[in-house]
Design a protein around this motif. Sequence first.
Motif, mmCIF file in Angstrom:
data_model
loop_
_atom_site.group_PDB
_atom_site.id
_atom_site.type_symbol
_atom_site.label_atom_id
_atom_site.label_comp_id
_atom_site.label_asym_id
_atom_site.label_seq_id
_atom_site.Cartn_x
_atom_site.Cartn_y
_atom_site.Cartn_z
ATOM 1 N N MET A 23 0.839 -1.176 0.000
ATOM 2 C CA MET A 23 0.000 0.000 0.000
ATOM 3 C C MET A 23 0.890 1.248 0.000
ATOM 4 O O MET A 23 1.931 1.267 0.646
ATOM 5 N N GLU A 24 0.459 2.248 -0.727
ATOM 6 C CA GLU A 24 1.205 3.513 -0.810
ATOM 7 C C GLU A 24 1.237 4.213 0.556
ATOM 8 O O GLU A 24 0.269 4.116 1.324
ATOM 9 N N THR A 75 -1.780 6.343 1.219
ATOM 10 C CA THR A 75 -2.973 5.533 1.491
ATOM 11 C C THR A 75 -2.964 5.070 2.943
ATOM 12 O O THR A 75 -3.994 5.114 3.628
ATOM 13 N N PRO A 112 -7.912 0.603 0.037
ATOM 14 C CA PRO A 112 -6.826 -0.225 -0.517
ATOM 15 C C PRO A 112 -6.899 -0.401 -2.036
ATOM 16 O O PRO A 112 -5.875 -0.550 -2.689
ATOM 17 N N TYR A 113 -8.091 -0.384 -2.581
ATOM 18 C CA TYR A 113 -8.251 -0.569 -4.020
ATOM 19 C C TYR A 113 -7.730 0.606 -4.833
ATOM 20 O O TYR A 113 -7.327 0.447 -5.983
ATOM 21 N N THR A 114 -7.738 1.783 -4.237
ATOM 22 C CA THR A 114 -7.401 2.982 -5.013
ATOM 23 C C THR A 114 -5.949 2.994 -5.484
ATOM 24 O O THR A 114 -5.643 3.686 -6.447
ATOM 25 N N ASP A 115 -5.080 2.255 -4.824
ATOM 26 C CA ASP A 115 -3.685 2.204 -5.261
ATOM 27 C C ASP A 115 -3.522 1.500 -6.605
ATOM 28 O O ASP A 115 -2.524 1.685 -7.292
ATOM 29 N N VAL A 124 -8.475 9.568 -9.273
ATOM 30 C CA VAL A 124 -7.971 8.766 -8.161
ATOM 31 C C VAL A 124 -8.149 9.543 -6.857
ATOM 32 O O VAL A 124 -8.575 8.978 -5.835
ATOM 33 N N ARG A 169 -10.408 8.327 -3.723
ATOM 34 C CA ARG A 169 -9.765 8.167 -2.415
ATOM 35 C C ARG A 169 -10.399 9.063 -1.350
ATOM 36 O O ARG A 169 -10.489 8.681 -0.190
#
Length: 136
Positions: free
Chosen positions: A1-2, A5, A63-66, A75, A79
């Motif tokens: 994960m970023e 994020t 978590p999906y947005t990465d 994005v 987010r």
Amino acid sequence: MEPATLTLAGILMLALITVESGGAFLLRVTTGGHPANDLQRNWYRAGHAHAAVLLVLSLAILPYTDAYELPAWAVWLARSGVPAAALLMPAGFFLGVLGQDPQKPGRAAVLVPIGAAVLTAGLLAAGIGAIAAGRP
């Protein structure tokens, strides 16, 4: 994960503590420890429920947005749309019925439909981003 994020996830988890304290306030209202009319009781309940559900939904989407391959603004919307709605809608419910004995919601109630619009935009961006990321 970023890292960004993870940072937002941590902020959202800590924000759930405010929902917890809101639950204590709601308990005082429902047991008569804090005076409130029917309008206030109903709007306090709605504000509390929206805050909790939207914060948890924010954590579920995050978590999906990465993985999204969308323009940066989309994005960002995916987010932050649901977390923003988690602030706007409950604020409208709580601030909209401030006062001793309001008979109708005040001007701050406009935050509820604004929050709903932000929620819709965030969910659209998140849903489209997930579908696009899942396509070969």
